[in-house]
Design an enzyme around this catalytic site. Structure first.
Site, PDB file in Angstrom:
ATOM      1  N   GLU A  33       2.773  -2.393   2.244  1.00  0.00           N
ATOM      2  CA  GLU A  33       2.719  -2.172   0.795  1.00  0.00           C
ATOM      3  C   GLU A  33       4.099  -2.006   0.173  1.00  0.00           C
ATOM      4  OE1 GLU A  33      -0.154   0.884  -0.128  1.00  0.00           O
ATOM      5  OE2 GLU A  33      -1.788  -0.356   0.661  1.00  0.00           O
TER       6      GLU A  33
ATOM      7  N   GLU B 198      -6.543  -2.410   6.130  1.00  0.00           N
ATOM      8  CA  GLU B 198      -7.282  -1.172   5.835  1.00  0.00           C
ATOM      9  C   GLU B 198      -8.534  -1.619   5.099  1.00  0.00           C
ATOM     10  OE1 GLU B 198      -4.839   1.339   3.296  1.00  0.00           O
ATOM     11  OE2 GLU B 198      -3.335   1.636   4.857  1.00  0.00           O
TER      12      GLU B 198
END
Ligand SMILES: *[C@@H]1O[C@H](CO)[C@@H](O)[C@H](O)[C@H]1NC(C)=O
Ligand SMILES: *[C@@H]1O[C@H](CO)[C@@H](O)[C@H](O)[C@H]1NC(C)=O
Ligand SMILES: *[C@@H]1O[C@H](CO)[C@@H](O)[C@H](O)[C@H]1NC(C)=O
Ligand SMILES: *[C@@H]1O[C@H](CO)[C@@H](O)[C@H](O)[C@H]1NC(C)=O
Ligand SMILES: *[C@@H]1O[C@H](CO)[C@@H](O)[C@H](O)[C@H]1NC(C)=O
Ligand SMILES: *[C@@H]1O[C@H](CO)[C@@H](O)[C@H](O)[C@H]1NC(C)=O
Length: 562
Positions: free
Chosen positions: A168, A272
């Site tokens: 990220e 995720e």
């Protein structure tokens, strides 16, 4: 010579592990956009995030709720053995770990998991100063060395599926950081190859609007030189995807994303997944992820999370742990039921899978990343420079990451007032311009700016003080612009790319003196972006990265605005 010797010893270590094991875990490799075991069986990641949450300092500066500390779960043998039966009940074949400490011993956990057929996906970043900083990015020796130390620690194990070069890091408001991530992928790929490691090079992306999310995915898997080479590409794209909630359906959740990735060229998975907005989590998405509707694009996923993890959206976790006691939740039971039923189709055949690495997406308003990517951080060149500079950063504390950032801001500001600039230490991933020192450790950058300031002030001792943080190097050359000359001589080929080598000493000073170790030095510490940087939140579909440990902030704005 040295390189081939190193490759040989690495191979020998792996071979001896394999020989001593009766039933070795299968090697996984990528062909086209699929993963396969040695025997050609398609491999799907049935994973779970496995790391206790570090300390999160809640503040306006930390919109992502990123932890500032971490607990290395693979260095705790008793905990690994305690948790193994629960991981086996869940039916997982992979754990994802967000940060590890390369100076600890991981043999016990890694072998325990390997013997149980469990792979690991290892993120190379550390919280705060151990990640590519999206506010003032650089791909620099301190981070490269940290990544290499982790690879050196883990590449001897047979159950490392992938090393992630970032999690990220790129967000909608900071797509210009993408070239730094791509440079990391290039150098880590070259390093793994030099060690004959088969671990995949991965990146885990935050979800977001397809306008930039899909461009980033293409960008990380394209050939920056415009040919069909994998040299600057990742092998394994992870998407942190929390789209599915309740008992949803493929069409109403993953269909759009899956269509957008229909022509993707490397392996992809959900790095995720699991609903975070409306409990309870039913985990029925597992059926969709492993179905033929998705298996042509996705190779499984990593459920978030084994251990409790909290964010503004709530509390997530399958178990609670009290010493040696593990207590499972309904969430755990539901995921166990779903995972134990899931198995993806064993197709297509490996022989039919091929990859091409196409040209990179054009820069646009929504994806402002140049295809000119930063050079390989050059430890020798930066060390040469640091040893020659006239005024050097000499911190009075070992905890200097935070002050280094602040002092770079101060020194650049002072230099700017006298007509100088900090272009040499900065860079811009949108324009594809990188200063000569952009790959150096922050302490070397700081010493360079301090030296320029000192020299522009005719070596007035007062101008090499910085409130007691700097010291004159009496051995430095005395010419008028010695710092500049030293940079030209030490960094003779600023845009060079090459296969990096392991830092000379583990955790050592890596050639810098006075200013602390350039291989282990302070870097983008301090999570204070009170520098007027845009707060990085706001993408409606970006579900604030729960497991995110990418860095935030740097207390200095001046030197990035070159
Ligand atoms: C790694 O572990 C060592 C030994 O416990 C410790 O001194 C060091 O601070 C740790 N490093 C990180 C980055 O946590
Ligand atoms: C390092 O300094 C920062 C800011 O000055 C502080 O918040 C942090 O607690 C310090 N860490 C240690 C280990 O002393
Ligand atoms: C990060 O900062 C900590 C504390 O200042 C230090 O111990 C560690 O070595 C630093 N790591 C890197 C990669 O710079
Ligand atoms: C070093 O710089 C920091 C940050 O500007 C400052 O707080 C500190 O007083 C300076 N001096 C010493 C000796 O640390
Ligand atoms: C960030 O900087 C602001 C302004 O200088 C200060 O008030 C705040 O305490 C700092 N926060 C942290 C976490 O250091
Ligand atoms: C990089 O350059 C672009 C184009 O000139 C500019 O808009 C942007 O603000 C710069 N970014 C940084 C971080 O300086």
């Amino acid at each position: 010579m040295l390189g081939s010797f190193r490759a040989f010893t690495a191979l020998a270590t792996v071979a001896s592990i394999l020989v001593s094991r009766v039933d070795a875990i299968a090697k996984i490799s990528r062909s086209g956009r699929y993963l396969y075991q040695d025997d050609g069986t398609r491999f799907y990641i049935k994973g779970i995030a496995y790391q206790e949450q570090g300390a999160v300092v809640e503040s306006a500066d930390n919109a992502f709720g990123e932890p500032s500390t971490f607990i290395d779960p693979l260095a705790l043998p008793d905990a690994c053995r305690r948790d193994l039966p629960f991981l086996q009940q869940l039916g997982v074949n992979t754990v994802r770990v967000y940060s590890v400490n390369s100076s600890l011993n991981h043999d016990d956990c890694m072998q325990t998991f390997s013997a149980a057929g469990i792979y690991t996906i290892i993120d190379l970043a550390l919280p705060l100063n151990g990640s590519i900083d999206r506010v003032s990015p650089s791909w620099s020796t301190n981070i490269l060395d940290q990544y290499i130390r982790t690879i050196d620690t883990f590449s001897k194990y047979d159950n490392v599926l992938a090393f992630n070069v970032g999690n990220e890091v790129v967000v909608q408001e900071a797509t210009g950081v993408s070239p730094y991530v791509k440079a990391a992928a290039r150098d880590i790929r070259a390093y793994l190859s030099s060690k004959s490691s088969s671990a995949l090079v991965g990146y885990a992306a935050i979800n977001g609007a397809s306008t930039w999310r899909d461009a980033l995915a293409s960008y990380l898997t394209c050939d920056a030189s415009g040919g069909n080479s994998d040299a600057t590409a990742i092998d394994l794209y992870g998407l942190n995807d929390y789209e599915w909630c309740g008992d949803s359906s493929f069409e109403s959740s993953y269909a759009g994303t899956t269509r957008n990735f229909a022509n993707f060229n490397v392996a992809a998975y959900f790095s995720e997944f699991g609903c975070i907005t409306s409990p309870p989590r039913l985990w029925t998405e597992t059926q969709a992820i492993f179905s033929s509707q998705m298996s042509d694009v996705w190779s499984g996923g990593v459920a978030f999370s084994y251990f409790p993890a909290s964010s503004v959206q709530g509390q997530f976790g399958m178990v609670t742990v009290d010493g040696n006691t593990v207590t499972t939740s309904d969430d755990f039971d539901r995921l166990r039921t779903q995972y134990n039923q899931a198995s993806g189709p064993n197709s297509p055949a490996r022989s039919s899978a091929a990859t091409t690495f196409g040209s990179c997406p054009a820069e646009s308003d929504t994806f402002a990343a140049s295809t000119t990517i930063p050079p390989t951080p050059n430890e020798a060149a930066c060390g040469c420079l640091q040893s020659t500079l006239s005024c050097r950063f000499t911190p009075q504390t070992s905890n200097y990451s935070a002050i280094a950032g602040e002092l770079i801001g101060t020194a650049c500001s002072l230099l700017g007032q006298q007509g100088g600039n900090c272009n040499d230490i900065g860079g811009n991933g949108t324009t594809g311009t990188y200063g000569r020192l952009s790959g150096c450790d922050p302490t070397v950058k700081l010493s360079f700016v301090m030296s320029q300031y000192y020299e522009i002030n005719n070596r007035n001792p007062q101008s090499c003080s910085f409130s007691g943080n700097a010291t004159v190097n009496s051995a430095a050359p005395s010419s008028a612009s010695a710092a500049n000359a030293a940079a030209s001589s030490c960094i003779s080929n600023p845009s060079a790319t090459f296969t990096p080598s392991a830092p000379a000493t583990t955790g050592g000073s890596g050639g810098s003196s006075g200013g602390g170790g350039s291989s282990n030095g302070g870097s983008s510490g301090g999570n204070n972006n009170s520098n007027g940087a845009v707060p990085l939140i706001t993408d409606a579909r970006a579900l604030l990265g729960l497991g995110s440990m990418a860095a935030v902030g740097f207390a200095s704005a001046f030197w990035v605005l070159v």
